[in-house]
Design a protein around this motif. Structure first.
Motif, short mmCIF file in Angstrom:
data_model
loop_
_atom_site.label_atom_id
_atom_site.label_comp_id
_atom_site.label_asym_id
_atom_site.label_seq_id
_atom_site.Cartn_x
_atom_site.Cartn_y
_atom_site.Cartn_z
N ALA A 213 -14.39 -12.43 -70.61
CA ALA A 213 -14.16 -12.56 -69.16
C ALA A 213 -12.68 -12.74 -68.87
CB ALA A 213 -14.96 -13.76 -68.62
N VAL A 214 -12.02 -13.55 -69.68
CA VAL A 214 -10.57 -13.76 -69.51
C VAL A 214 -9.83 -12.42 -69.62
CG1 VAL A 214 -8.50 -14.76 -70.57
CG2 VAL A 214 -10.58 -16.15 -70.31
N LEU A 215 -10.17 -11.63 -70.64
CA LEU A 215 -9.50 -10.36 -70.87
C LEU A 215 -9.69 -9.40 -69.70
CD1 LEU A 215 -7.93 -8.47 -72.76
CD2 LEU A 215 -10.13 -7.79 -73.76
N MET A 216 -10.92 -9.26 -69.21
CA MET A 216 -11.19 -8.34 -68.11
C MET A 216 -10.49 -8.78 -66.83
SD MET A 216 -12.98 -5.79 -69.20
CE MET A 216 -11.88 -5.93 -70.62
N ILE A 217 -10.54 -10.08 -66.52
CA ILE A 217 -9.87 -10.57 -65.31
C ILE A 217 -8.37 -10.43 -65.45
CG2 ILE A 217 -9.42 -12.63 -63.91
CD1 ILE A 217 -12.27 -13.53 -64.51
N ALA A 218 -7.83 -10.72 -66.64
CA ALA A 218 -6.39 -10.62 -66.86
C ALA A 218 -5.90 -9.19 -66.65
CB ALA A 218 -6.03 -11.10 -68.26
N ALA A 219 -6.63 -8.23 -67.22
CA ALA A 219 -6.23 -6.83 -67.07
C ALA A 219 -6.31 -6.40 -65.61
CB ALA A 219 -7.12 -5.94 -67.94
N GLY A 220 -7.42 -6.75 -64.96
CA GLY A 220 -7.58 -6.36 -63.56
C GLY A 220 -6.59 -7.04 -62.64
N SER A 221 -6.36 -8.35 -62.83
CA SER A 221 -5.47 -9.07 -61.93
C SER A 221 -4.02 -8.64 -62.09
CB SER A 221 -5.60 -10.58 -62.15
OG SER A 221 -5.12 -10.98 -63.41
N THR A 222 -3.65 -8.20 -63.29
CA THR A 222 -2.28 -7.70 -63.49
C THR A 222 -2.05 -6.46 -62.65
OG1 THR A 222 -2.21 -8.56 -65.76
CG2 THR A 222 -0.62 -6.85 -65.19
N VAL A 223 -3.01 -5.54 -62.69
CA VAL A 223 -2.93 -4.34 -61.86
C VAL A 223 -2.95 -4.71 -60.38
CG1 VAL A 223 -4.07 -2.18 -61.22
CG2 VAL A 223 -4.00 -2.91 -63.63
N GLY A 224 -3.88 -5.59 -60.02
CA GLY A 224 -4.01 -5.99 -58.63
C GLY A 224 -2.78 -6.68 -58.08
N GLY A 225 -2.14 -7.51 -58.91
CA GLY A 225 -0.93 -8.20 -58.46
C GLY A 225 0.18 -7.23 -58.12
N LEU A 226 0.36 -6.22 -58.95
CA LEU A 226 1.41 -5.21 -58.69
C LEU A 226 1.07 -4.38 -57.46
CD1 LEU A 226 2.12 -4.06 -62.35
CD2 LEU A 226 3.62 -5.43 -60.90
N VAL A 227 -0.19 -3.96 -57.36
CA VAL A 227 -0.61 -3.16 -56.20
C VAL A 227 -0.49 -3.99 -54.92
CG1 VAL A 227 -2.55 -1.99 -55.11
CG2 VAL A 227 -2.11 -1.67 -57.56
N GLY A 228 -0.93 -5.25 -54.99
CA GLY A 228 -0.88 -6.11 -53.82
C GLY A 228 0.52 -6.30 -53.30
N ALA A 229 1.48 -6.42 -54.22
CA ALA A 229 2.87 -6.61 -53.81
C ALA A 229 3.45 -5.37 -53.14
CB ALA A 229 3.73 -6.98 -55.02
N ARG A 230 2.92 -4.19 -53.46
CA ARG A 230 3.49 -2.93 -52.93
C ARG A 230 2.78 -2.43 -51.69
NH1 ARG A 230 5.17 1.40 -57.41
NH2 ARG A 230 6.21 2.11 -55.51
N VAL A 231 1.45 -2.48 -51.71
CA VAL A 231 0.72 -1.85 -50.60
C VAL A 231 -0.21 -2.81 -49.88
CG1 VAL A 231 0.83 0.37 -51.76
CG2 VAL A 231 -1.20 -1.04 -52.06
N GLY A 232 -0.25 -4.05 -50.32
CA GLY A 232 -1.21 -4.99 -49.76
C GLY A 232 -1.04 -5.26 -48.29
N ARG A 233 0.18 -5.15 -47.78
CA ARG A 233 0.40 -5.43 -46.38
C ARG A 233 -0.27 -4.40 -45.47
NH1 ARG A 233 5.39 -6.01 -48.91
NH2 ARG A 233 6.13 -8.16 -49.11
N ARG A 234 -0.72 -3.28 -46.02
CA ARG A 234 -1.36 -2.24 -45.22
C ARG A 234 -2.85 -2.52 -45.01
NH1 ARG A 234 1.20 3.00 -48.43
NH2 ARG A 234 3.40 2.42 -48.17
N ILE A 235 -3.42 -3.43 -45.78
CA ILE A 235 -4.84 -3.74 -45.64
C ILE A 235 -5.04 -4.55 -44.36
CG2 ILE A 235 -6.82 -4.93 -46.67
CD1 ILE A 235 -5.48 -4.56 -49.38
N PRO A 236 -5.94 -4.13 -43.48
CA PRO A 236 -6.18 -4.91 -42.26
C PRO A 236 -6.58 -6.35 -42.59
CG PRO A 236 -7.27 -2.77 -42.13
CD PRO A 236 -6.78 -2.93 -43.55
N PRO A 237 -5.86 -7.33 -42.08
CA PRO A 237 -6.15 -8.73 -42.41
C PRO A 237 -7.58 -9.13 -42.06
CG PRO A 237 -4.03 -8.54 -41.32
CD PRO A 237 -4.67 -7.19 -41.22
#
Length: 257
Positions: A213-237
Motif C-alpha cells: 500500500a505504501v508503494l502504490m500510494i507513494a508512486a501515485g502521490s508523487t505523480v499527483g503532486g507534480l500534476v497538482g502543482a502545474r494544472v491543479g488550479r484549473r480544477i473547479p474548486p
C-alpha cells in the motif's frame, strides 16, 4: 493486494497527491480507499501517511518558485511542525486501537467542515491581509498554531493543509500562492517526520505497515503532486470539494458501521 486493488490504490494516490498540493485533504481519498479494501484503520493510517510523503515532496518542489525568500520563516515554523508531528505519531501508536476508531470519525468530520468552509476562510484571510493586520513572522501564536496542526497531522493528516493555509493566511502578510507553497513544505515536514517515527517503531517493535500500500500510494502521490502543482488550479474548486466531502462521508460510515 491483487492487480485491481493496486490500481485503485495507485489512482487514489494520484488524486491525493494533487489534492494535497492544491487544497490539503488528500488523505480523505486514500484512507477511505484502504478501509474499503479491508485494511485495519490504524494500519491504513500509518501506511497512508508514509505513502503520501513523496507526494508532499513533489508538490513542494512544484511550488519551488513561490518558495524563494521563505527559508528563514519555514525553518522557524518547520521546527513546530516537526515537534508536533512526533507527538501526534506517538499518540497514534500509544493510544488503544479502539480510541482511533472513536477519534478519527470526529477528525474526518472536522476536516470535511474545513473543506466546505475553506472559501470563507480564504476570503477572511484576504481581508485581513488587505487591512494590514499581520506580523512579519507570525509571532509565537502562529508557531503554537503550527505546532498543534503538526500534532493533528501526525495523528491523522486529513485537511491539515487547510488548517495550515488558514493559520498562515491569518498571521502573515504575503501572497496566497506563496503561503500555499509554505503550507506544502510544512505538511511534508509533518508527514515525513511522522513516517520516520512509524518506520523506526516498525524496525524495533511490531508496528504494522503494509508496504505494498505504501508503494502504490507513494508512486501515485508523487505523480499527483507534480500534476497538482502545474494544472491543479484549473480544477473547479466546487467539484473538488464535492468529491472530498463524498469520500469523507463514506470513510465515516465505514468506520462507524
Amino acid at each position: 493486494m491483487d492487480v485491481l486493488e493496486a490500481v485503485a490504490v495507485f489512482a487514489a494516490g494520484v488524486a491525493a497527491g494533487g489534492i494535497n498540493t492544491i487544497v490539503g485533504s488528500g488523505s480523505l481519498i486514500t484512507f477511505p480507499t484502504l478501509l474499503s479494501l479491508g485494511y485495519v484503520p490504524v494500519v491504513a493510517n500509518v501506511s497512508n501517511n508514509i505513502g503520501l510523503v513523496p507526494g508532499g515532496v513533489s508538490g513542494a518542489y512544484g511550488y519551488r518558485k513561490e518558495l524563494k525568500g521563505q527559508r528563514a520563516r519555514l525553518l522557524r515554523l518547520g521546527s513546530a511542525s516537526l515537534i508536533g508531528a512526533v507527538a501526534g505519531a506517538l499518540l497514534l501508536l500509544g493510544l488503544p486501537a479502539g480510541a482511533f476508531k472513536v477519534i478519527v470519525p470526529a477528525l474526518i468530520a472536522v476536516a470535511l467542515v474545513l473543506v466546505v468552509v475553506q472559501p470563507r476562510l480564504q476570503k477572511w484571510t484576504v481581508r485581513r491581509r488587505e487591512d494590514g493586520r499581520h506580523r512579519p513572522n507570525g509571532g509565537p501564536l502562529l508557531w503554537a498554531g503550527v505546532l498543534l496542526a503538526g500534532v493533528y497531522g501526525g495523528y491523522f493528516g486529513a485537511a491539515q493543509g487547510i488548517v495550515l493555509i488558514a493559520l498562515l493566511g491569518i498571521a502573515l502578510d504575503d501572497d496566497l500562492q506563496r503561503l500555499n507553497a509554505g503550507k506544502n513544505v510544512l505538511s511534508a515536514v509533518v508527514n515525513g517526520t511522522a513516517a520516520l517515527v512509524f518506520i523506526a517503531l516498525w524496525i524495533v517493535s511490531d508496528t504494522r505497515i503494509d508496504w505494498w500500500a505504501v508503494l502504490m500510494i507513494a508512486a501515485g502521490s508523487t505523480v499527483g503532486g507534480l500534476v497538482g502543482a502545474r494544472v491543479g488550479r484549473r480544477i473547479p474548486p466546487l467539484v473538488l470539494r464535492g468529491v472530498i466531502v463524498v469520500v469523507g462521508l463514506v470513510a465515516i460510515i465505514n468506520l462507524l458501521f
